[in-house]
Design an enzyme around this catalytic site. Structure first.
Site, PDB file in Angstrom:
ATOM      1  CB  CYS A  15       1.071   5.921  11.438  1.00 30.35           C
ATOM      2  SG  CYS A  15       1.719   7.455  10.896  1.00 30.35           S
ATOM      3  CB  CYS A  53       7.027  -5.215   8.567  1.00 31.13           C
ATOM      4  SG  CYS A  53       8.368  -4.368   9.437  1.00 31.13           S
ATOM      5  CB  CYS A  85       2.905  -1.820  13.663  1.00 35.52           C
ATOM      6  SG  CYS A  85       2.949  -1.428  11.909  1.00 35.52           S
ATOM      7  CD  GLU A 109      -2.839  -1.296   2.326  1.00 34.16           C
ATOM      8  OE1 GLU A 109      -3.945  -1.791   2.163  1.00 34.16           O
ATOM      9  OE2 GLU A 109      -2.427  -0.946   3.443  1.00 34.16           O
ATOM     10  CG  ASN A 117      -3.679   5.870  13.489  1.00 33.95           C
ATOM     11  OD1 ASN A 117      -4.478   6.785  13.630  1.00 33.95           O
ATOM     12  ND2 ASN A 117      -2.453   6.055  13.033  1.00 33.95           N
ATOM     13  CB  SER A 145       9.541   4.292  14.832  1.00 27.00           C
ATOM     14  OG  SER A 145       9.206   4.713  13.533  1.00 27.00           O
ATOM     15  CG  LEU A 146      12.676   6.866  20.947  1.00 24.41           C
ATOM     16  CD1 LEU A 146      13.953   6.116  20.592  1.00 24.41           C
ATOM     17  CD2 LEU A 146      13.031   8.254  21.502  1.00 24.41           C
ATOM     18  CG  HIS A 147       6.842   4.217  19.164  1.00 19.93           C
ATOM     19  ND1 HIS A 147       6.028   5.260  18.811  1.00 19.93           N
ATOM     20  CD2 HIS A 147       7.076   3.531  18.013  1.00 19.93           C
ATOM     21  CE1 HIS A 147       5.762   5.203  17.518  1.00 19.93           C
ATOM     22  NE2 HIS A 147       6.397   4.167  17.009  1.00 19.93           N
ATOM     23  CB  CYS A 204       6.264  -2.675  16.104  1.00 15.22           C
ATOM     24  SG  CYS A 204       7.935  -2.222  15.597  1.00 15.22           S
ATOM     25  CB  CYS A 260       3.050   7.608   3.039  1.00 17.76           C
ATOM     26  SG  CYS A 260       3.462   6.378   4.279  1.00 17.76           S
TER      27      CYS A 260
END
Ligand code: SAH
Length: 348
Positions: free
Chosen positions: A341, A116, A123, A96, A298, A222-224, A120, A109
């Site tokens: 995201c 992947c 996600c 996508e 999200n 992407s720390l989070h 994570c 994007c």
């Protein structure tokens, strides 16, 4: 018996190799240049579009090569103008890509892998597992498709590109670099490197490599979470790629490139919404010049992760801003079509 395709994908050839092919087949070398321009600069999807070549030459090319262009099979438009494309690759796999319109910019994007491998926990793409890497032309084509949509639907040029679609770009580094080279080349899309952002889960070794390679694009991490225990519990990569290793690689990055880094960070209820976490982020963000994007969560179904309260977000904002770290709260775009995201999961 089914005949297997013996013709090669012409876009796998480098400019030099294309030239050699033409010379070997008794054609003038400059024809290779023309074809190269059709393939990349003009994104031709068929040899018949190459109108400055004779018909016999086009036929000769057809007998040797194919052009494996991506197909945008399904396009969804969000009420906020975001467009999500389901892109079919030549082997039938699907990724996508998303067009995100804003007042001053239009951002593409793009995906770098089918699925992947990083797992994570928050996600949706992680649930697809990694199928394969995208080739440079498959990445390039996503940008071209969005550039065309930008002109068609918004009458404005595409201004920015972010590698924040499916996959981990630094685990497909060579192909991502090759795509960026074509995107920024005059013979390609001629876009400025500073308009491109590569987002990574933060692979320290690869950040060092990029710094050594002297890349000119922007880096987002992407720390989070800036505490190892928490980060490891939501991002398994942190087990083998700790925050201190990440910090070292970022120091090296800044030392070599003098470019700021952007940290992507979601604040979740009961996971990282305490002041201790905010202070840890502040400390991490002070290691090298940086910006912080606090991104809205999200939800991806099961409810294990929940967006933190406005109050916690404000606590983060106040602390970071008070210490001079530019911080933005990023509202989600395209949520109604699962284009935001972490929502990319081929659901369309
Ligand atoms: N693998 C790269 C590129 C993906 S970018 C990376 O990790 O940076 C996708 C961004 O969306 C990342 O910052 C990711 O952490 C974030 N993200 C993933 N799931 C999300 C979700 N459910 N809500 C909000 N952001 C999410």
């Amino acid at each position: 018996m089914v005949e297997t395709e013996s013709r090669r994908d012409i876009r796998k050839l480098k400019a030099e190799e294309l030239k050699e092919f033409f010379v070997q087949h008794g054609e003038k070398a400059f024809r290779a240049q023309q074809v190269y321009e059709w393939l990349w600069n003009k994104s031709a999807k068929s040899f018949d579009q190459m109108t400055n070549l004779s018909v016999p030459l086009r036929d000769m090319l057809k007998s040797h090569f194919v052009i494996n262009h991506i197909k945008v099979d399904h396009m969804q438009r969000s009420s906020d103008g975001t467009i999500k494309n389901a892109v079919t690759l030549h082997d039938g796999m699907v990724v996508e890509s998303v067009l995100i319109p804003a007042e001053k910019r239009i951002t593409a994007c793009v995906s770098s892998q089918v699925g992947c491998s990083l797992a994570c926990k928050f996600c949706a793409t992680a649930r697809l597992k990694r199928q394969r890497n995208l080739s440079p032309d498959e990445i390039y084509d996503q940008v071209v498709a969005i550039k065309e949509q930008s002109e068609l639907f918004y009458n404005r040029p595409l201004t920015n590109i972010v590698f924040m679609g499916m996959g981990e770009p630094l685990l497909n580094y060579a192909n991502v670099m090759s795509a960026i080279e074509k995107i920024t080349s005059q013979k390609g899309l001629n876009m400025a490197s500073k308009r491109i952002t590569v987002s990574t889960v933060g692979l320290a070794k690869m950040i060092v490599k990029m710094a050594d390679d002297g890349v000119k694009f922007n880096l987002a991490v992407s720390l989070h979470a800036a505490l190892d225990k928490t980060r490891s519990s939501i991002m398994p990569i942190n087990d083998t790629n700790s925050l201190s290793e990440l910090a070292e690689s970022l120091k090296y990055w800044y030392h070599k490139t003098k470019r700021k880094v952007t940290y992507e960070y979601v604040v979740w209820k009961d996971i990282n919404d305490s002041e201790e976490h905010a202070r840890a982020l502040l400390k991490f963000a002070q290691i090298i010049p940086s910006k912080v994007n606090l991104i809205e969560y999200n939800p991806i179904d099961d409810g294990e992760f929940q967006q933190a309260s406005e109050e916690s977000i404000r606590m983060y904002m106040d602390l970071l801003e008070r210490h001079g770290i530019t911080t933005r709260v990023r509202k989600s775009r395209g949520k109604d079509i699962d284009a935001a995201c972490g929502q990319l999961a081929n659901k369309s």
